[in-house]
Design a protein around this motif. Structure first.
Motif, short mmCIF file in Angstrom:
data_model
loop_
_atom_site.label_atom_id
_atom_site.label_comp_id
_atom_site.label_asym_id
_atom_site.label_seq_id
_atom_site.Cartn_x
_atom_site.Cartn_y
_atom_site.Cartn_z
N ASP A 122 8.64 -1.32 -4.36
CA ASP A 122 7.28 -0.91 -4.00
C ASP A 122 6.48 -2.10 -3.45
OD1 ASP A 122 7.75 1.71 -4.83
OD2 ASP A 122 7.14 1.28 -6.89
N THR A 123 6.66 -3.26 -4.06
CA THR A 123 5.97 -4.46 -3.56
C THR A 123 6.39 -4.78 -2.14
OG1 THR A 123 5.90 -5.33 -5.83
CG2 THR A 123 5.49 -6.88 -4.04
N ALA A 124 7.70 -4.70 -1.87
CA ALA A 124 8.19 -4.96 -0.51
C ALA A 124 7.65 -3.94 0.48
CB ALA A 124 9.72 -4.95 -0.51
N ASP A 125 7.57 -2.69 0.10
CA ASP A 125 7.06 -1.65 1.00
C ASP A 125 5.57 -1.86 1.29
OD1 ASP A 125 9.57 -0.56 1.03
OD2 ASP A 125 9.13 0.99 -0.46
N VAL A 126 4.80 -2.24 0.27
CA VAL A 126 3.37 -2.47 0.49
C VAL A 126 3.15 -3.68 1.39
CG1 VAL A 126 1.19 -3.02 -0.64
CG2 VAL A 126 2.72 -1.35 -1.67
N ILE A 127 3.96 -4.73 1.23
CA ILE A 127 3.84 -5.90 2.10
C ILE A 127 4.13 -5.52 3.55
CG2 ILE A 127 4.90 -8.12 2.67
CD1 ILE A 127 5.16 -8.69 -0.27
N SER A 128 5.19 -4.73 3.77
CA SER A 128 5.50 -4.29 5.13
C SER A 128 4.37 -3.44 5.71
CB SER A 128 6.81 -3.48 5.13
OG SER A 128 7.90 -4.28 4.71
N ALA A 185 15.27 -1.82 2.48
CA ALA A 185 16.09 -1.41 3.63
C ALA A 185 15.96 -2.43 4.76
CB ALA A 185 15.65 -0.03 4.11
N TRP A 186 16.96 -2.42 5.65
CA TRP A 186 16.90 -3.34 6.77
C TRP A 186 15.81 -2.92 7.76
CZ3 TRP A 186 18.85 -8.01 7.41
CH2 TRP A 186 19.91 -8.41 6.58
N VAL A 187 15.69 -1.64 7.99
CA VAL A 187 14.66 -1.13 8.90
C VAL A 187 13.90 -0.04 8.17
CG1 VAL A 187 14.18 0.02 11.09
CG2 VAL A 187 16.03 -1.67 10.95
N ARG A 188 12.59 -0.17 8.15
CA ARG A 188 11.74 0.84 7.51
C ARG A 188 10.43 0.91 8.28
NH1 ARG A 188 7.49 1.37 4.01
NH2 ARG A 188 7.54 3.21 2.66
N ILE A 189 10.01 2.10 8.64
CA ILE A 189 8.77 2.30 9.38
C ILE A 189 7.72 2.86 8.44
CG2 ILE A 189 7.67 3.48 11.32
CD1 ILE A 189 10.36 3.63 12.68
N PRO A 190 6.70 2.08 8.09
CA PRO A 190 5.61 2.63 7.25
C PRO A 190 4.89 3.75 7.98
CG PRO A 190 5.57 0.22 7.31
CD PRO A 190 6.52 0.66 8.39
N TYR A 191 4.52 4.78 7.26
CA TYR A 191 3.89 5.94 7.86
C TYR A 191 2.69 6.36 7.02
CZ TYR A 191 6.83 8.16 4.29
OH TYR A 191 7.45 8.49 3.10
N LEU A 217 3.64 -9.37 14.45
CA LEU A 217 3.43 -8.92 13.07
C LEU A 217 3.89 -7.47 12.92
CD1 LEU A 217 2.21 -10.76 10.91
CD2 LEU A 217 0.10 -9.45 11.07
N ILE A 218 3.58 -6.65 13.91
CA ILE A 218 4.03 -5.25 13.87
C ILE A 218 5.56 -5.18 13.89
CG2 ILE A 218 4.01 -3.07 15.13
CD1 ILE A 218 1.19 -3.77 16.08
N PHE A 219 6.17 -6.03 14.71
CA PHE A 219 7.63 -6.03 14.78
C PHE A 219 8.25 -6.44 13.44
CE2 PHE A 219 11.50 -8.59 15.52
CZ PHE A 219 12.34 -7.59 16.00
N PHE A 220 7.71 -7.46 12.81
CA PHE A 220 8.25 -7.92 11.52
C PHE A 220 8.04 -6.87 10.43
CE2 PHE A 220 7.41 -12.46 13.11
CZ PHE A 220 8.70 -12.56 13.60
N SER A 221 6.98 -6.05 10.54
CA SER A 221 6.73 -5.05 9.51
C SER A 221 7.80 -3.96 9.52
CB SER A 221 5.35 -4.42 9.73
OG SER A 221 5.33 -3.64 10.91
N LEU A 222 8.46 -3.77 10.66
CA LEU A 222 9.51 -2.76 10.74
C LEU A 222 10.82 -3.22 10.12
CD1 LEU A 222 8.86 -1.50 14.39
CD2 LEU A 222 7.84 -0.70 12.25
N LEU A 223 10.95 -4.51 9.88
CA LEU A 223 12.14 -5.05 9.23
C LEU A 223 11.90 -5.08 7.74
CD1 LEU A 223 12.94 -8.00 11.69
CD2 LEU A 223 13.86 -5.67 11.72
N GLY A 224 12.49 -4.15 7.03
CA GLY A 224 12.25 -4.05 5.60
C GLY A 224 12.66 -5.28 4.83
N LYS A 225 13.67 -6.01 5.32
CA LYS A 225 14.12 -7.21 4.62
C LYS A 225 13.08 -8.32 4.65
CE LYS A 225 18.19 -5.92 3.21
NZ LYS A 225 18.50 -5.80 1.76
#
Length: 753
Positions: free
Chosen positions: A261-267, A474-480, A580-588
């Protein structure tokens, strides 16, 4: 020699050549001042901007006492300069040349007399009743000392006869200038020089003038090329790394979230920061300011998170709290957006001055003094070296340059974090935090061995392999949007966020003004400020929909970043936002940042919060800081802003047994002393009274607007008008909306369109 005359100096040189005889000297004929008519005012303005010359007064004047000289006019009866008249043997300036616009403006008829005596001071009145004060030595910094160079365009047609703006020149034709920053001096001939403050109170408010030119490598509208722009953009965001990614490390574990959850919120935060920065740079104030999750929303978020109804939740606690935070942020942001786009913010600007902004911003950083080092002290083995290293880099090594770049000053936070993180990794790999038979995967409540229970706290906060964010992300994750569920709207939390959005607007007002000075531009107009506040509200609505846990606003630390990097390019900030937007799509990427030990993050936040306190107080020296009124307002508001919440927070009969000590101050909303009978209202009032920045803002706001004080003493912000910006095309382009957007919103005059 009388004021505004150069004949006295010429006569003195003639006396020296003729053996000092005054009777053999004939009056010298001086040609009248004839301004050039073939020059472009824009050229003069450009010259002033290139050289950094900005007049500190509305007509810099040098006065000399001469006992044995007088002003001589030519045979035609004309005065020395056009617009200068003779009155009782003295000259009074009638026309002032604006060094920025290259235009002349009518003087108010200020009559100036030389002050006799070394310590004598006198006051004179102009025609409008204004008071003109003479001071023997005006205290100004070295950076505000300006000397007028000898420009042929401002002199006479004869290149050997060059007359300065106030008419004084020496025998060699070089202007004799004494700036107001120099004290009164007596030369060997007995002539005295006095610095004069010539602007009336109603003409020049203290705040709003560019008193110096700041060094900027890349201006707002400059186009240095793709490679330099990319470098400046990445540099800008790296220097703000701590403010962008460390808030989730604080709030998500308190909300009961997992490392994933912390990783997802940071992304999600990285994505929203990039989107909102681009929106603000196109449709907001258009200043090179980064939008992100501000610390303004951190304290109220902790108040909501630690409410009594969430303490006993065990299942889906993170999602329940996040959804309520989302609802509160959306409602507060709608209020902020309406206040900005409707133009109501321009009315509030009349009551917001540096005496209000300074303690409010400082209280934002001081609000976390009970959280900072107590949390960092959970592992002093890495927190103490981290604090020392970031202080050494930013203060002791700030002047060290490598290949022309001051990397220690610019990258103090990310560089120190990388070094200490690697240091903590080697300690973990070397077995410094290994305890026989103990595992970090077992919850503390299930540990039966006393030795392991004793060391579990240290292992959890010091080891770098405790977090599984990297493995689970995940390696790739798109926040929605609405990724945590539908927002929940509660009256108690919505009231808190509405007030906090008002404080956030005050914080942004101070940031807009400081940023405009740092980029050497005129302050924005009230309409442009309203446009920026309205766009910040819209960006916070997006943050509430996506679920970042906090609202989006202009980062106060951005002013320090511009001042440090010397890069204030709008295109660079926009390009950095794309990265920054590009890095946010990389879940890692989010998983890697979420793996930072909490003690390490807290130690960095100690420095960042201290920097916010300093940035807040830095707005105060623009005022007459010796004023007892201002010192009392700032002191009382800051002290009561810390003391009143401490009183509210002491009503914690049961909380201290259930929460860690550093979270107890944020749990006062559920059991505070205010009891009106309405549970929702009680929670809102107690929660607001327990937030330092809210109490500080209201006390400073009331005192500054009720205690008598002049405009100069209050340091009233001077915002530009559209007419002022139109006279300076560069400033108008800095704030102007894109043409297509401006054509659509041309009716919105209140937004500076």
């Amino acid at each position: 020699m009388e004021a505004g005359s150069s004949s006295g100096t010429l006569n003195k040189g003639s006396r020296q050549k003729n053996g000092g005889s005054r009777h053999d000297l004939e009056p010298s004929k001086i040609e009248p001042f004839i301004p050039r008519r073939d020059h472009d005012p824009k050229d003069l303005r450009s010259w002033a901007k290139r050289t950094g010359f900005v007049s500190i007064f509305s007509g810099e004047t040098t006065i000399r006492n001469a006992k044995d000289t007088s002003v001589q006019n030519d045979s035609s009866g004309r005065d020395l300069e056009k617009g200068v008249r003779e009155r009782g043997g003295s000259l009074s300036p009638k026309i002032e040349i604006d060094p920025i616009l290259g235009r002349t403006r009518a003087s108010r008829g200020i009559e100036i007399e030389a002050a006799s005596g070394s310590n004598h001071q006198s006051l004179h009145r102009n025609r409008d009743g204004g008071t003109l004060g003479l001071r023997d030595g005006l205290e100004r910094g070295e950076d505000q000392r300006r000397r007028i160079s000898t420009e042929p365009a401002l002199g006479s047609s004869d290149p050997e006869k060059r007359v300065e703006l106030n008419g004084n020149s020496n025998e060699n034709g070089v202007p004799d200038v004494t700036t107001a920053s120099e004290p009164k001096k007596d030369d060997h001939n007995g002539e005295s020089q006095v610095g004069i403050n010539v602007f009336p109170d109603e003409e020049e408010p203290i705040i709003g003038r560019i008193s110096r030119q700041y060094e900027v490598k890349c201006g707002i509208m400059d186009n240095p090329g793709l490679v330099p722009r990319t470098y400046y953009g990445i540099q800008h965001y790296l220097s703000l790394a701590g403010s962008l990614v460390f808030i989730p490390l604080v709030i998500v574990p308190v909300m009961g979230g997992t490392d994933k959850d912390t990783a997802d919120v940071i992304s999600t935060m990285l994505l929203l920061s990039g989107i909102t920065t681009i929106l603000h740079s196109y449709f907001g104030t258009r200043l090179p300011l980064v939008q992100g999750s501000s610390f303004v929303f951190l304290a109220p978020a902790l108040v909501i998170i630690n409410s009594e109804e969430f303490r006993n939740l065990t299942e889906h606690k993170f999602r329940h709290i996040m959804r309520e935070l989302q609802g509160a942020i959306i409602v507060g942001s709608i209020f902020q957006s309406i206040m900005g786009f409707s133009g109501l913010m321009s009315l509030l600007l009349r009551c917001i001055n540096p005496v209000v902004v300074a303690p409010t911003i400082s209280a934002i950083g001081l609000a976390f003094f009970s959280f900072g080092f107590p949390q960092a002290g959970s592992c002093v083995g890495i927190s103490i070296p981290q604090i020392l290293l970031v202080v050494i880099f930013s203060l002791y090594l700030q002047g060290v340059s490598i290949s022309g770049h001051r990397i220690f000053q610019i990258y103090a936070v990310p560089l120190s974090v990388a070094i200490i993180w690697a240091y903590a990794f080697f300690l973990t790999a070397g077995g410094a935090y290994n305890y026989k038979g103990c595992s970090t995967n077992i919850p503390t409540s299930n540990i039966l061995v006393d030795t392991c229970r004793k060391h579990s706290y240290t292992m959890k906060h010091c080891r770098t392999d405790v977090s599984d964010a990297w493995r689970t992300s995940a390696w790739v994750r798109i926040p929605y949007p609405l990724q945590w569920g539908l927002p929940v709207f509660q009256l108690r939390t919505c009231i808190i966020m509405i007030i906090v959005s008002l404080v956030s607007s005050v914080d942004s007002v101070g940031t807009y003004h400081l940023a405009s000075l740092r980029v050497n531009s005129k302050p924005p107009s009230p309409g442009i400020v309203c446009r920026g506040i309205g766009m910040e509200g819209f960006c916070s609505i997006l943050a509430g929909l996506w679920g970042t846990g906090t609202g989006s606003t202009t980062l106060t630390e951005n002013v320090h970043t511009i001042n440090t990097t010397k890069a204030a390019n709008r295109g660079a900030v926009q390009l950095g936002a794309v990265f920054l937007i590009f890095f946010s799509l990389l879940g890692k990427i989010g998983g890697l940042l979420a793996s930072i030990p909490l003690a390490l993050a807290a130690s960095v936040l100690c420095f960042i919060w201290a920097l916010i306190v300093a940035l807040g107080l830095s707005t105060f020296p623009y005022n007459p800081s010796s004023s007892f009124r201002n010192m009392a307002i700032v002191g009382v508001s800051l002290f009561l802003g810390l003391s009143i919440p401490a009183y509210i927070q002491q009503y914690q009969p049961d909380t201290s047994l259930m929460l860690p000590g550093y979270l107890v101050p944020y749990a006062a909303a559920s059991s505070g002393p205010v009891q009106t009978g309405n549970t929702q209202l009680d929670f809102a009032i107690n929660g607001l009274l327990s937030i330092n920045m809210v109490v500080t803002f209201f006390i400073a706001f009331v005192l500054d607007n009720t205690v008598p004080g002049s405009r100069q003493e209050r340091g009233v912000y001077k915002w530009s008008s559209l007419e002022d910006l139109a006279t300076d095309p560069a400033s108008l382009e800095n704030y102007a909306l894109p043409k297509r957007v401006a054509s659509v919103f041309c009716w919105a005059k209140c937004l500076g369109v």
